[in-house]
Design a protein around this motif. Structure first.
Motif, PDB file in Angstrom:
ATOM      1  N   ILE A 129      15.592   8.672 -22.252  1.00  0.00           N
ATOM      2  CA  ILE A 129      15.746   8.113 -20.912  1.00  0.00           C
ATOM      3  C   ILE A 129      15.066   9.079 -19.950  1.00  0.00           C
ATOM      4  N   TYR A 130      14.219   8.542 -19.066  1.00  0.00           N
ATOM      5  CA  TYR A 130      13.519   9.392 -18.104  1.00  0.00           C
ATOM      6  C   TYR A 130      13.650   8.827 -16.703  1.00  0.00           C
ATOM      7  N   THR A 131      13.771   9.700 -15.743  1.00  0.00           N
ATOM      8  CA  THR A 131      13.707   9.323 -14.332  1.00  0.00           C
ATOM      9  C   THR A 131      12.459   9.978 -13.759  1.00  0.00           C
ATOM     10  N   ILE A 132      11.631   9.170 -13.125  1.00  0.00           N
ATOM     11  CA  ILE A 132      10.432   9.699 -12.486  1.00  0.00           C
ATOM     12  C   ILE A 132      10.760   9.845 -11.010  1.00  0.00           C
ATOM     13  N   GLY A 133      11.165  11.020 -10.610  1.00  0.00           N
ATOM     14  CA  GLY A 133      11.553  11.249  -9.231  1.00  0.00           C
ATOM     15  C   GLY A 133      10.356  11.323  -8.299  1.00  0.00           C
ATOM     16  N   GLY A 134      10.489  10.762  -7.125  1.00  0.00           N
ATOM     17  CA  GLY A 134       9.442  10.841  -6.130  1.00  0.00           C
ATOM     18  C   GLY A 134       8.222  10.012  -6.437  1.00  0.00           C
ATOM     19  N   PHE A 135       8.331   9.066  -7.350  1.00  0.00           N
ATOM     20  CA  PHE A 135       7.204   8.212  -7.724  1.00  0.00           C
ATOM     21  C   PHE A 135       7.114   7.069  -6.734  1.00  0.00           C
ATOM     22  N   SER A 136       5.951   6.891  -6.161  1.00  0.00           N
ATOM     23  CA  SER A 136       5.774   5.815  -5.193  1.00  0.00           C
ATOM     24  C   SER A 136       5.566   4.492  -5.905  1.00  0.00           C
ATOM     25  N   ALA A 137       6.300   3.493  -5.492  1.00  0.00           N
ATOM     26  CA  ALA A 137       6.135   2.155  -6.063  1.00  0.00           C
ATOM     27  C   ALA A 137       4.875   1.497  -5.529  1.00  0.00           C
ATOM     28  N   HIS A 138       4.180   2.165  -4.635  1.00  0.00           N
ATOM     29  CA  HIS A 138       2.973   1.599  -4.051  1.00  0.00           C
ATOM     30  C   HIS A 138       1.725   2.288  -4.590  1.00  0.00           C
ATOM     31  N   ALA A 139       1.715   2.546  -5.888  1.00  0.00           N
ATOM     32  CA  ALA A 139       0.546   3.150  -6.517  1.00  0.00           C
ATOM     33  C   ALA A 139      -0.592   2.137  -6.535  1.00  0.00           C
ATOM     34  N   ASP A 140      -1.819   2.655  -6.540  1.00  0.00           N
ATOM     35  CA  ASP A 140      -2.943   1.735  -6.619  1.00  0.00           C
ATOM     36  C   ASP A 140      -3.201   1.374  -8.083  1.00  0.00           C
ATOM     37  N   GLN A 141      -4.147   0.491  -8.309  1.00  0.00           N
ATOM     38  CA  GLN A 141      -4.411  -0.028  -9.643  1.00  0.00           C
ATOM     39  C   GLN A 141      -4.760   1.083 -10.629  1.00  0.00           C
ATOM     40  N   ALA A 142      -5.611   2.017 -10.217  1.00  0.00           N
ATOM     41  CA  ALA A 142      -6.010   3.110 -11.105  1.00  0.00           C
ATOM     42  C   ALA A 142      -4.802   3.974 -11.485  1.00  0.00           C
ATOM     43  N   GLU A 143      -3.925   4.243 -10.522  1.00  0.00           N
ATOM     44  CA  GLU A 143      -2.731   5.053 -10.803  1.00  0.00           C
ATOM     45  C   GLU A 143      -1.794   4.319 -11.762  1.00  0.00           C
ATOM     46  N   LEU A 144      -1.638   3.012 -11.567  1.00  0.00           N
ATOM     47  CA  LEU A 144      -0.773   2.239 -12.464  1.00  0.00           C
ATOM     48  C   LEU A 144      -1.347   2.176 -13.877  1.00  0.00           C
ATOM     49  N   LEU A 145      -2.666   2.005 -13.998  1.00  0.00           N
ATOM     50  CA  LEU A 145      -3.301   1.999 -15.320  1.00  0.00           C
ATOM     51  C   LEU A 145      -3.130   3.343 -16.014  1.00  0.00           C
ATOM     52  N   ALA A 146      -3.298   4.420 -15.273  1.00  0.00           N
ATOM     53  CA  ALA A 146      -3.120   5.756 -15.847  1.00  0.00           C
ATOM     54  C   ALA A 146      -1.684   5.951 -16.304  1.00  0.00           C
ATOM     55  N   TRP A 147      -0.730   5.514 -15.478  1.00  0.00           N
ATOM     56  CA  TRP A 147       0.685   5.648 -15.842  1.00  0.00           C
ATOM     57  C   TRP A 147       0.973   4.840 -17.100  1.00  0.00           C
ATOM     58  N   HIS A 148       0.488   3.603 -17.146  1.00  0.00           N
ATOM     59  CA  HIS A 148       0.726   2.753 -18.319  1.00  0.00           C
ATOM     60  C   HIS A 148       0.106   3.376 -19.565  1.00  0.00           C
ATOM     61  N   GLY A 149      -1.057   3.996 -19.409  1.00  0.00           N
ATOM     62  CA  GLY A 149      -1.716   4.628 -20.544  1.00  0.00           C
ATOM     63  C   GLY A 149      -0.943   5.797 -21.115  1.00  0.00           C
ATOM     64  N   ASN A 150      -0.031   6.349 -20.335  1.00  0.00           N
ATOM     65  CA  ASN A 150       0.779   7.483 -20.791  1.00  0.00           C
ATOM     66  C   ASN A 150       2.166   7.079 -21.270  1.00  0.00           C
ATOM     67  N   THR A 151       2.418   5.778 -21.415  1.00  0.00           N
ATOM     68  CA  THR A 151       3.750   5.319 -21.825  1.00  0.00           C
ATOM     69  C   THR A 151       3.890   5.161 -23.330  1.00  0.00           C
ATOM     70  N   GLY A 152       2.852   5.452 -24.085  1.00  0.00           N
ATOM     71  CA  GLY A 152       2.952   5.356 -25.534  1.00  0.00           C
ATOM     72  C   GLY A 152       2.493   4.016 -26.074  1.00  0.00           C
ATOM     73  N   ASN A 153       1.655   3.304 -25.355  1.00  0.00           N
ATOM     74  CA  ASN A 153       1.106   2.019 -25.800  1.00  0.00           C
ATOM     75  C   ASN A 153       2.179   1.021 -26.234  1.00  0.00           C
ATOM     76  N   PRO A 154       3.003   0.576 -25.307  1.00  0.00           N
ATOM     77  CA  PRO A 154       4.038  -0.394 -25.674  1.00  0.00           C
ATOM     78  C   PRO A 154       3.423  -1.706 -26.155  1.00  0.00           C
ATOM     79  N   SER A 155       4.098  -2.379 -27.061  1.00  0.00           N
ATOM     80  CA  SER A 155       3.583  -3.657 -27.565  1.00  0.00           C
ATOM     81  C   SER A 155       3.752  -4.759 -26.528  1.00  0.00           C
ATOM     82  N   LYS A 156       4.704  -4.584 -25.612  1.00  0.00           N
ATOM     83  CA  LYS A 156       4.955  -5.577 -24.567  1.00  0.00           C
ATOM     84  C   LYS A 156       5.040  -4.882 -23.217  1.00  0.00           C
TER      85      LYS A 156
END
Length: 103
Positions: free
Chosen positions: A42-69
């Motif tokens: 379980i992780y909490t990402i403190g201070g993370f803005s929900a208003h990230a741009d597309q590149a930031e969201l793609l980078a974040w998703h790329g670091n999540t361990g490649n979820p199947s869904k």
């Protein structure tokens, strides 16, 4: 094995409620989720803005361990559809009100 990922975004309509108060809520939720049998990390990402741009969201998703869904649950529909096309090696879902899924 297939690792399930649940993401929750906390916000407050009352601008006087600060990030520290939201963090307390996040930790309380974590404590309850950890009680569920089979729960792993379980992780909490403190201070993370929900208003990230597309590149930031793609980078974040790329670091999540490649979820199947991946579930896109917040944003304008056109933006979410455009973003979903950039997500590779994952099945993308955009749930509507009342949809349910087995996680």
């Amino acid at each position: 094995d297939d690792v399930r990922i649940i993401s929750a975004t906390l916000w407050a309509e009352d601008e006087s409620q600060g990030a520290a108060e939201l963090l307390k809520v996040a930790h309380a939720i974590e404590a309850e989720i950890k009680r569920v049998p089979g729960t792993r990390d379980i992780y909490t990402i403190g201070g993370f803005s929900a208003h990230a741009d597309q590149a930031e969201l793609l980078a974040w998703h790329g670091n999540t361990g490649n979820p199947s869904k991946t579930y896109l649950i917040h944003g304008e529909e056109n933006s979410m559809q455009s973003f979903s096309r950039l997500l590779t090696q994952t099945d993308v879902f955009m749930p509507e009100l009342g949809d349910s899924f087995n996680l």
